[in-house]
Design an enzyme around this catalytic site. Structure first.
Site, PDB file in Angstrom:
ATOM      1  N   VAL A   1       0.831  -1.204   0.000  1.00  0.00           N
ATOM      2  CA  VAL A   1       0.000   0.000   0.000  1.00  0.00           C
ATOM      3  C   VAL A   1       0.865   1.254   0.000  1.00  0.00           C
ATOM      4  O   VAL A   1       0.955   1.964  -0.990  1.00  0.00           O
ATOM      5  CB  VAL A   1      -0.960  -0.001   1.215  1.00  0.00           C
ATOM      6  N   GLN A   2       1.552   1.529   1.113  1.00  0.00           N
ATOM      7  CA  GLN A   2       2.418   2.699   1.189  1.00  0.00           C
ATOM      8  C   GLN A   2       3.768   2.460   0.500  1.00  0.00           C
ATOM      9  O   GLN A   2       4.401   3.399   0.009  1.00  0.00           O
ATOM     10  CB  GLN A   2       2.668   3.085   2.647  1.00  0.00           C
TER      11      GLN A   2
ATOM     12  N   HIS B   1       3.157   4.334  10.838  1.00  0.00           N
ATOM     13  CA  HIS B   1       2.003   4.184  11.724  1.00  0.00           C
ATOM     14  C   HIS B   1       2.551   3.768  13.083  1.00  0.00           C
ATOM     15  O   HIS B   1       3.518   2.999  13.165  1.00  0.00           O
ATOM     16  CB  HIS B   1       1.085   3.105  11.150  1.00  0.00           C
TER      17      HIS B   1
ATOM     18  N   GLU C   1      -9.924   6.741  10.796  1.00  0.00           N
ATOM     19  CA  GLU C   1     -10.280   5.742   9.788  1.00  0.00           C
ATOM     20  C   GLU C   1     -11.639   5.113  10.089  1.00  0.00           C
ATOM     21  O   GLU C   1     -12.463   4.916   9.182  1.00  0.00           O
ATOM     22  CB  GLU C   1      -9.222   4.639   9.750  1.00  0.00           C
TER      23      GLU C   1
ATOM     24  N   SER D   1     -27.127  28.201  -1.069  1.00  0.00           N
ATOM     25  CA  SER D   1     -28.367  28.977  -0.964  1.00  0.00           C
ATOM     26  C   SER D   1     -28.723  29.256   0.496  1.00  0.00           C
ATOM     27  O   SER D   1     -28.284  28.549   1.410  1.00  0.00           O
ATOM     28  CB  SER D   1     -29.514  28.214  -1.619  1.00  0.00           C
TER      29      SER D   1
ATOM     30  N   ALA E   1      -0.925  -5.934  10.715  1.00  0.00           N
ATOM     31  CA  ALA E   1      -1.038  -7.317  11.170  1.00  0.00           C
ATOM     32  C   ALA E   1       0.181  -8.133  10.776  1.00  0.00           C
ATOM     33  O   ALA E   1       0.619  -9.023  11.522  1.00  0.00           O
ATOM     34  CB  ALA E   1      -2.302  -7.950  10.599  1.00  0.00           C
TER      35      ALA E   1
ATOM     36  N   ASP F   1      -5.249   8.255  14.244  1.00  0.00           N
ATOM     37  CA  ASP F   1      -5.408   7.594  12.952  1.00  0.00           C
ATOM     38  C   ASP F   1      -6.478   6.509  12.998  1.00  0.00           C
ATOM     39  O   ASP F   1      -7.338   6.431  12.110  1.00  0.00           O
ATOM     40  CB  ASP F   1      -4.069   6.988  12.516  1.00  0.00           C
TER      41      ASP F   1
ATOM     42  N   GLU G   1     -23.054  15.311  -5.135  1.00  0.00           N
ATOM     43  CA  GLU G   1     -22.948  16.737  -4.841  1.00  0.00           C
ATOM     44  C   GLU G   1     -21.862  17.008  -3.795  1.00  0.00           C
ATOM     45  O   GLU G   1     -21.147  18.010  -3.865  1.00  0.00           O
ATOM     46  CB  GLU G   1     -24.291  17.290  -4.360  1.00  0.00           C
TER      47      GLU G   1
END
Length: 365
Positions: A40-41, A125, A213, A271, A102, A209, A249
Site C-alpha cells: 500500500v504505502q 504508523h 479511519e 443557498s 497485522a 489515525d 454533490e
C-alpha cells in the site's frame, strides 16, 4: 520549525522551504533506504524517494507474488534493487517497515535479527510500537526508531507527489540512538514528498489515525451516506436522485469548496435555504454522534481495535472475507447507482484511476 496558528493554538511545523530537498539529500547521502513491503504505502514512498534521488531498495517476500510482480513492473530489478526481506534489511541502513500492521508482528523476528547498530527503523504508523504487548515489536536500544505518517493512502502520496502538491505528514522520534534520529526522520519526510511535516508522538498518531479511519474518514462517512440514501429511497426518490443528493454533490462540489476555504466559506456559497437547514441540523448530528466517537476513541485507547485487527487480518481466509464485504458495498444499489453516475461525468483525456491502480485506491497502511 515554523510557528503556525491552528485555530488559536500555535503549533510548530516543518516547511519545505526550511528543510529543502537538497538538505534531505545531504543528510541521507550515505544511507541505503530499504522499503520492506510493496503493498500500500511501499510503492508510493519507494518511487517518490527514488525519483528524488535517494538510494532505495525493496524487500518483498516472493510468496506474495502480486506485490513482487508489481515491484518488477515498477522497475525494481531482482538481485540489484529488489530482494527478499532478510537481504534487504541486511543491505539497508534505513529500514522502512511498510507491510500491513497485522503482518509486522509476523516479520518482526526476521527484521530484528538483521538490524545493525546505528540503523534507523522507520514506521508510517504507530501501531506496532504503541501496542507492543500485542505485537511483540520491541526494537533494540542501538537503533533509531522514527515515524513519518502521510495523511493519505499510498495512491494519493504518489499522485500528490507527481502533481507537485505533496501530502501532509506527521513525524515522531520514539528512540534516538545515534543523535541523528530527528534529522533522518525529517529528511525522509521530505524525501517521500510531504507538503509539510507536523510533530506528534507514536501514541497520538495511532490513536488519532485509528479513530479517523473508523470515524469520519471511512466508517462514519460510509454509514451516514447509506443512512441518507436509504431514507430517500424509502420515501420514493429514484436511485439517481438519492445518489446525487447524497454522494455526487458532496464529492464533486461541496467538499471542494470546503477544501478551498473552509466549512463556513462553503456555507456562504450555498443557498440561504441550504445554509439555514445545515445550521439547524449540524448541532443535532453532533449531539447524536458524539457518544459514538467517545466510544470509538475509548476502544482505540484500550487496544480493542488493534486486538481485533491482529486477530482477524492474520487469518488465512481474511482476503476472502474482505472480498465478500467489499462486494456487498460495491454491489449495493447505492454504489451501483454511483458507478452509473461516474460513467456519465465528462472526463479529460487520460484522467481517472487506471485499472491497475483500482485495487489499492482506498487502502491505507
Amino acid at each position: 520549525m515554523a510557528l503556525i496558528d491552528f485555530g488559536g493554538e500555535k503549533e510548530k511545523v516543518v516547511m519545505r522551504s526550511e528543510f529543502p530537498l537538497s538538505k534531505a539529500r545531504q543528510v541521507l547521502k550515505k544511507e541505503i533506504i530499504a522499503i520492506i513491503g510493496y503493498g500500500v504505502q511501499g510503492p508510493a514512498q519507494a518511487l517518490n524517494l527514488k525519483d528524488n534521488g535517494f538510494k532505495v531498495i525493496i524487500g518483498q517476500a516472493k510468496g506474495f507474488k502480486r506485490d513482487w510482480d508489481r515491484a518488477v513492473k515498477d522497475g525494481w530489478v531482482p538481485g540489484k534493487t529488489l530482494f527478499d526481506i532478510e537481504e534487504a534489511v541486511q543491505r539497508g541502513t534505513v529500514i522502512q517497515l511498510l507491510v500491513s500492521d497485522a503482518a509486522q508482528r509476523q516479520v518482526w523476528p526476521l527484521i530484528k535479527k538483521n538490524l545493525k547498530p546505528g540503523d534507523a527503523l522507520y514506521f508510517s504508523h504507530g501501531f506496532s510500537i504503541v501496542y507492543k504487548n500485542q505485537t511483540g515489536v520491541i526494537p533494540p536500544k542501538d537503533v533509531d526508531v522514527i515515524m513519518v505518517a502521510p495523511k493519505g493512502s499510498g495512491l494519493n502520496v504518489r499522485r500528490n507527489f507527481l502533481s507537485g502538491a505533496g501530502i501532509n505528514s506527521s513525524f515522531a522520534v520514539f528512540q534516538d540512538a545515534t543523535g541523528r534520529a530527528e534529522e533522518r526522520c525529517l529528511a525522509l519526510g521530505v524525501g517521500i514528498g510531504s507538503g509539510y511535516l507536523f510533530p506528534t508522538t507514536f501514541q497520538k498518531e495511532v490513536y488519532s489515525d485509528l479513530t479517523g479511519e473508523r470515524g469520519i474518514l471511512m466508517g462514519a462517512l460510509a454509514g451516514v451516506m447509506e443512512a441518507q440514501y436509504d431514507t430517500l429511497r424509502k420515501n420514493g426518490h429514484s436511485p439517481s436522485e438519492a445518489f446525487n443528493e447524497t454522494v455526487e454533490e458532496l464529492t464533486q462540489s461541496l467538499i471542494r469548496l470546503v477544501d478551498e476555504n473552509g466549512m463556513d466559506w462553503m456555507y456562504r456559497n450555498c443557498s440561504a435555504t441550504a445554509q439555514h437547514g445545515a445550521l439547524k441540523w449540524r448541532p443535532i448530528f453532533k449531539k447524536a454522534t458524539l457518544p459514538v466517537f467517545a466510544k470509538l476513541y475509548a476502544s482505540v485507547k484500550a487496544g480493542t481495535e488493534t486486538k481485533e485487527v491482529i486477530r482477524d487480518c492474520g487469518k488465512k481466509d481474511y482476503q476472502k472475507w474482505l472480498d465478500k464485504k467489499l462486494a456487498e458495498i460495491g454491489g449495493s444499489e447505492m454504489w451501483r447507482a454511483g458507478a452509473a453516475a461516474r460513467s456519465l461525468r465528462p472526463r479529460e483525456k487520460g484522467k481517472g484511476i487506471s485499472a491497475s491502480t483500482k485495487g489499492v485506491a482506498g487502502r491505507k497502511a
